[in-house]
Design an enzyme around this catalytic site. Structure first.
Site, PDB file in Angstrom:
ATOM      1  CG  HIS A 168       2.931 -26.377 -28.368  1.00  0.00           C
ATOM      2  ND1 HIS A 168       3.160 -27.467 -29.165  1.00  0.00           N
ATOM      3  CD2 HIS A 168       1.599 -26.158 -28.379  1.00  0.00           C
ATOM      4  CE1 HIS A 168       2.008 -27.885 -29.653  1.00  0.00           C
ATOM      5  NE2 HIS A 168       1.047 -27.108 -29.190  1.00  0.00           N
ATOM      6  CG  ASP A 171      -4.707 -22.248 -25.229  1.00  0.00           C
ATOM      7  OD1 ASP A 171      -5.679 -22.082 -25.973  1.00  0.00           O
ATOM      8  OD2 ASP A 171      -4.271 -23.362 -24.911  1.00  0.00           O
TER       9      ASP A 171
HETATM   10  N1  CMC Z   1       5.759 -22.354 -17.442  1.00  0.00           N
HETATM   11  C1  CMC Z   1       6.880 -22.646 -16.760  1.00  0.00           C
HETATM   12  N2  CMC Z   1       7.689 -23.685 -17.003  1.00  0.00           N
HETATM   13  C2  CMC Z   1       7.334 -24.496 -18.013  1.00  0.00           C
HETATM   14  C3  CMC Z   1       6.180 -24.270 -18.778  1.00  0.00           C
HETATM   15  C4  CMC Z   1       5.382 -23.152 -18.469  1.00  0.00           C
HETATM   16  N3  CMC Z   1       4.274 -22.892 -19.161  1.00  0.00           N
HETATM   17  N4  CMC Z   1       6.070 -25.235 -19.714  1.00  0.00           N
HETATM   18  C5  CMC Z   1       7.121 -26.045 -19.533  1.00  0.00           C
HETATM   19  N5  CMC Z   1       7.889 -25.592 -18.499  1.00  0.00           N
HETATM   20  C6  CMC Z   1       9.167 -26.161 -18.019  1.00  0.00           C
HETATM   21  C7  CMC Z   1       8.945 -27.401 -17.187  1.00  0.00           C
HETATM   22  O1  CMC Z   1       8.790 -27.070 -15.813  1.00  0.00           O
HETATM   23  C8  CMC Z   1      10.203 -28.168 -17.478  1.00  0.00           C
HETATM   24  O2  CMC Z   1      11.247 -27.567 -16.731  1.00  0.00           O
HETATM   25  P1  CMC Z   1      12.455 -28.460 -16.106  1.00  0.00           P
HETATM   26  O3  CMC Z   1      13.231 -28.927 -17.311  1.00  0.00           O
HETATM   27  O4  CMC Z   1      13.179 -27.518 -15.226  1.00  0.00           O
HETATM   28  O5  CMC Z   1      11.781 -29.579 -15.363  1.00  0.00           O
HETATM   29  C9  CMC Z   1      10.475 -27.879 -18.949  1.00  0.00           C
HETATM   30  O6  CMC Z   1       9.880 -26.589 -19.179  1.00  0.00           O
HETATM   31  C10 CMC Z   1       9.845 -28.884 -19.917  1.00  0.00           C
HETATM   32  O7  CMC Z   1       8.453 -28.988 -19.603  1.00  0.00           O
HETATM   33  P2  CMC Z   1       7.573 -30.264 -19.884  1.00  0.00           P
HETATM   34  O8  CMC Z   1       6.401 -30.249 -18.949  1.00  0.00           O
HETATM   35  O9  CMC Z   1       8.426 -31.486 -19.894  1.00  0.00           O
HETATM   36  O10 CMC Z   1       7.117 -29.973 -21.355  1.00  0.00           O
HETATM   37  P3  CMC Z   1       5.953 -30.727 -22.132  1.00  0.00           P
HETATM   38  O11 CMC Z   1       6.333 -30.730 -23.547  1.00  0.00           O
HETATM   39  O12 CMC Z   1       5.672 -32.039 -21.489  1.00  0.00           O
HETATM   40  O13 CMC Z   1       4.667 -29.805 -21.877  1.00  0.00           O
HETATM   41  C11 CMC Z   1       3.019 -28.149 -22.102  1.00  0.00           C
HETATM   42  C12 CMC Z   1       4.087 -29.001 -22.817  1.00  0.00           C
HETATM   43  C13 CMC Z   1       2.221 -27.347 -23.135  1.00  0.00           C
HETATM   44  C14 CMC Z   1       2.040 -29.077 -21.373  1.00  0.00           C
HETATM   45  C15 CMC Z   1       3.723 -27.194 -21.103  1.00  0.00           C
HETATM   46  O14 CMC Z   1       4.578 -26.306 -21.780  1.00  0.00           O
HETATM   47  C16 CMC Z   1       2.735 -26.414 -20.233  1.00  0.00           C
HETATM   48  O15 CMC Z   1       2.314 -26.924 -19.182  1.00  0.00           O
HETATM   49  N6  CMC Z   1       2.315 -25.179 -20.665  1.00  0.00           N
HETATM   50  C17 CMC Z   1       1.324 -24.425 -19.919  1.00  0.00           C
HETATM   51  C18 CMC Z   1      -0.070 -24.920 -20.297  1.00  0.00           C
HETATM   52  C19 CMC Z   1      -0.490 -24.468 -21.677  1.00  0.00           C
HETATM   53  O16 CMC Z   1      -0.358 -23.300 -22.021  1.00  0.00           O
HETATM   54  N7  CMC Z   1      -1.039 -25.409 -22.462  1.00  0.00           N
HETATM   55  C20 CMC Z   1      -1.557 -25.120 -23.806  1.00  0.00           C
HETATM   56  C21 CMC Z   1      -0.750 -25.790 -24.882  1.00  0.00           C
HETATM   57  S1  CMC Z   1      -1.116 -25.126 -26.524  1.00  0.00           S
HETATM   58  C22 CMC Z   1      -2.763 -25.493 -26.820  1.00  0.00           C
HETATM   59  C23 CMC Z   1      -3.056 -26.960 -26.852  1.00  0.00           C
HETATM   60  O17 CMC Z   1      -2.568 -27.661 -27.746  1.00  0.00           O
HETATM   61  O18 CMC Z   1      -3.829 -27.409 -26.009  1.00  0.00           O
END
Ligand code: CMC
Length: 422
Positions: free
Chosen positions: A306, A363
């Protein structure tokens, strides 16, 4: 602590005021940054940028705290209904029993939808994703509710609020039935909003409806848990669109489109796809986790991570407890719930996830519950939209009343070619 921040760049020093928060990080007012330094702020994904002041929802992502209008989500989920929390978000205070009843009555009165809207919903190919149909239907409401479109008219804003909150469950149920090849059911205004939504989704024409308290109560709680989450992607979209003076229906339709993405609301459907994939592939949970860690084909552990929560998502805790309860009470034994629990445990003991502070989000377990209630996976994200509606409306209204609101218009750091000639 000083109430100013100085930014120095070459010969220039610019003093910037602090915008105080009641809780959480205060802001640096950079509104004169370009004018004084010639520099813009660069913040990909708005990780450090407050786009607004807001008094609706507070999140402390490190401590796993979520509060609406000051009330902790745990207390609201335990003691209040989705309807009461909707009222709280939109009007700022919890309703008395009498106020809640009047509010409910208004929503029910506004529930019926027009024949034109039903025929629009019926015009989509059955393969259309319900989120596409939902955003189109909400957009189209502006074509029939033509007297409710002026953001500067408080009576119209209030009527548009009631219209949306009353009609959205009816529209969502009609989309479900239509895409299943069934005729939509008209609302039964004698029933509660949530119970009638379930009847319109799963009931049969001409047959009496036997409500199931477990399902109705669980759905109410799930909608409540999704009701607001401050400046997330879809809410920020609603605000951005609204900042142009666009009407409430147009702004909410844009929020629905923003929610549809798999990194946002679409994650609940994606989690179930992921669990099904693990189940059908014969791979172990450990093998799947290894693929995620290797970033194979860019796959992520859906329902994990998140932007704001860096310890746990307080909503996920409540949902997990409900998953066990609802499946037990409905007598559903779903191996996908076991896979989900194994997956969570495997991820929580793995350094890849702990180093990056990735924990289950709201989720992760919702899909398993929706499945037990017999919603098809493609309806999961429309259910998120239904839950989030009061939050979107509350934010749109807050911004609309704020006299300091300006049209949202970010800067860019241009990295294209300098002038050249053809
Ligand atoms: N699985 C594997 N790796 C992950 C995940 C995940 N679900 N989420 C983040 N990472 C890794 C990402 O690859 C990155 O790694 P590195 O530093 O090696 O490049 C690091 O963690 C930081 O990720 P980010 O994409 O910069 O983080 P963010 O804050 O931009 O993204 C997020 C937040 C929710 C989009 C992301 O965690 C994600 O894609 N989660 C899966 C989708 C999901 O479950 N979304 C629902 C969110 S809660 C409900 C809502 O509000 O909609």
């Amino acid at each position: 602590m000083s109430d100013k921040v100085s930014i120095s760049y070459g010969e220039i020093t610019s003093e910037m005021a602090i915008v105080p928060a009641t809780e959480g990080p205060s802001g640096i007012d950079i509104s004169k940054l370009i004018a004084t330094t010639g520099l813009s702020s660069f913040d990909q994904g708005f990780v450090n940028t407050s786009s607004t002041k807001s008094a609706i929802t507070f999140i402390d992502g490190e401590k796993g705290i979520l509060r609406h209008r000051g009330y902790p989500i745990e207390q609201l989920a335990e003691g209040k209904s989705y309807l009461e929390v909707s009222y709280l978000l939109v009007y700022g205070e919890l309703p008395s029993a009498a106020e809640a009843e009047i509010f409910h009555g208004k929503l029910r009165e506004a529930s019926p939808i027009s024949k034109q809207l039903l025929s629009l919903i019926g015009s989509f190919d059955p393969t259309a994703h319900p989120m596409t149909v939902l955003s189109s239907a909400v957009s189209a409401l502006a074509a029939s509710e033509t007297g409710l479109l002026d953001p500067k008219n408080p009576e119209q804003v209030e009527a548009a609020t009631i219209s949306l909150l009353g009609k959205m469950p009816v529209i969502t149920a009609a989309i479900h039935r239509t895409l299943m090849g069934k005729d939509p059911l008209a609302p039964n205004l004698e029933l509660s909003l949530i119970d009638d939504f379930l009847r319109m989704t799963f009931g049969e024409e001409g047959q009496s409806w036997k409500s199931n308290d477990v399902v109705t109560g669980a759905l109410d709680t799930l909608l409540l848990l999704h009701a607001d989450h401050e400046q997330n992607c879809s809410t920020s979209t609603v605000r951005l669109v609204g900042s142009s003076g666009a009407n409430l229906f147009a702004s909410i339709a844009s929020g629905i489109n923003a929610l549809s993405g798999p990194l946002h609301g679409g994650a609940n459907e994606a989690v179930l796809d992921m669990l099904n994939l693990i189940s059908s592939s014969g791979d172990s949970v450990e093998q799947y986790v290894a693929r995620v860690k290797n970033k194979e084909d860019g796959i992520r552990l859906m329902g994990f991570g998140h932007r704001v929560y860096k310890s746990f998502d307080p909503r996920a805790k409540i949902v997990k407890a409900h998953a066990d309860k609802v499946l037990t009470e409905l007598g559903v034994k779903d191996p996908l719930l076991d896979i989900a629990k194994e997956l969570e445990a495997a991820a929580l003991r793995d350094e890849y996830f702990s180093e990056r502070k990735l924990y289950p989000n709201v989720d992760f377990y919702t899909g398993v519950i929706y499945k037990a209630m017999e919603f098809p996976p493609r309806m999961f994200t429309p259910l998120f939209a239904l839950g989030r509606l009061p939050g979107w409306i509350a934010h749109w209204r807050e911004q609309n009343l704020d006299t300091s609101t300006r049209i949202g218009r970010p800067q860019q750091v241009y990295v294209g070619p300098n002038q050249r000639s053809i």
